[in-house]
Design an enzyme around this catalytic site. Structure first.
Site, PDB file in Angstrom:
ATOM      1  N   ASP A  25      -5.190  -7.859 -33.360  1.00  0.00           N
ATOM      2  CA  ASP A  25      -5.239  -7.572 -31.939  1.00  0.00           C
ATOM      3  C   ASP A  25      -6.859  -8.109 -31.866  1.00  0.00           C
ATOM      4  OD1 ASP A  25      -6.261  -6.500 -29.425  1.00  0.00           O
ATOM      5  OD2 ASP A  25      -5.804  -4.358 -30.174  1.00  0.00           O
ATOM      6  N   ASN A  52      -7.156 -18.819 -27.045  1.00  0.00           N
ATOM      7  CA  ASN A  52      -6.341 -18.716 -25.940  1.00  0.00           C
ATOM      8  C   ASN A  52      -5.986 -17.197 -25.550  1.00  0.00           C
ATOM      9  OD1 ASN A  52      -4.367 -19.911 -24.111  1.00  0.00           O
ATOM     10  ND2 ASN A  52      -2.777 -19.207 -25.389  1.00  0.00           N
ATOM     11  N   TYR A 118     -11.756  -9.897 -13.345  1.00  0.00           N
ATOM     12  CA  TYR A 118     -11.047 -11.039 -13.973  1.00  0.00           C
ATOM     13  C   TYR A 118     -11.834 -12.076 -13.874  1.00  0.00           C
ATOM     14  CZ  TYR A 118      -7.791 -14.516 -15.368  1.00  0.00           C
ATOM     15  OH  TYR A 118      -7.635 -15.699 -15.835  1.00  0.00           O
ATOM     16  N   LYS A 122     -13.798 -14.372 -16.913  1.00  0.00           N
ATOM     17  CA  LYS A 122     -13.624 -15.829 -17.135  1.00  0.00           C
ATOM     18  C   LYS A 122     -15.034 -16.515 -16.692  1.00  0.00           C
ATOM     19  CE  LYS A 122      -9.512 -16.143 -18.764  1.00  0.00           C
ATOM     20  NZ  LYS A 122      -9.323 -16.667 -20.012  1.00  0.00           N
ATOM     21  N   VAL A 151      -0.784 -21.310 -13.851  1.00  0.00           N
ATOM     22  CA  VAL A 151       0.284 -21.653 -14.941  1.00  0.00           C
ATOM     23  C   VAL A 151       1.275 -20.587 -14.919  1.00  0.00           C
ATOM     24  CG1 VAL A 151       0.517 -22.261 -17.263  1.00  0.00           C
ATOM     25  CG2 VAL A 151      -1.686 -22.797 -16.348  1.00  0.00           C
TER      26      VAL A 151
END
Length: 205
Positions: A25, A52, A118, A122, A151
């Protein structure tokens, strides 16, 4: 991420190369360092790290945001990237070589309605990518950020907590990117001649 998927992937890849899997994790720094420390000798030389791990939870205005969702996004998207990088960078520095690829998002370049935390996470990845490139350049370590648009993966299902219909609606009206598209781009980036460093790459569907 999921032990059963890693085992299946290991079976497929083992027909072509040696494979060792770790299940951990990234948001738990102790587990991250234990996992990296547990690598067998033949896997301790790490040439490429692809950060990723990432997640989005919920889609609400800042004033209606869920604190647990905020923690999950910041813990995985930002701290997870830092913990894994911190665990692996000493190896790359010692061998005076390496490549780190940070998977960001177009949300790290701009913000969108109800994407607040979010997008903030980023934006942090975008900043860390640039800072890592500067700091690690003296050790011959290249750093690259790849920032995809939409995506079609399980990303939206996670964001909407398993609501498949809601997730599917995200990709209506256009042809989204596929995971294979991003994998192909990563392969291109890491196989450039050593004097080439594609530092920042934005990909739209």
């Amino acid at each position: 991420r999921r032990r059963e998927r890693l085992i299946q992937l290991q079976k497929e890849l083992s027909l072509h190369t040696k494979v060792h899997t770790l299940h951990s994790d990234v948001a738990d720094k102790d587990l991250v360092f234990k996992a990296i420390d547990s690598l067998p000798t033949e896997f301790k030389k790490i040439d490429i790290l692809i950060n990723n791990a990432g997640n989005a939870h919920g889609l609400s205005s800042i004033q209606n945001g869920n604190l647990e969702d905020w923690d999950a996004m910041l813990d995985i998207n930002v701290k997870g990237l830092l913990y894994v990088s911190k665990a692996i960078m000493p190896t790359m520095i010692a061998q005076n070589n390496g490549f780190i690829v940070n998977i960001g998002s177009i949300a790290g370049k701009d913000v969108y309605s109800n994407g607040n935390v979010y997008c903030a996470s980023k934006h942090a990845v975008n900043a860390l990518n640039k800072a890592m490139r500067l700091d690690l350049n003296q050790h011959n370590i290249r750093v690259s950020g790849i920032h995809p648009g939409a995506v079609e993966t399980e990303f939206s299902e996670v964001r909407f907590k398993g609501d498949k219909e809601k997730a599917a609606n995200v990709y209506k009206g256009f042809k989204p990117l596929k995971a294979e598209d991003i994998a192909d781009i990563i392969h291109f980036v890491v196989t450039r001649p050593y004097h080439v460093n594609i530092e920042d790459l934005v990909v739209y569907p």
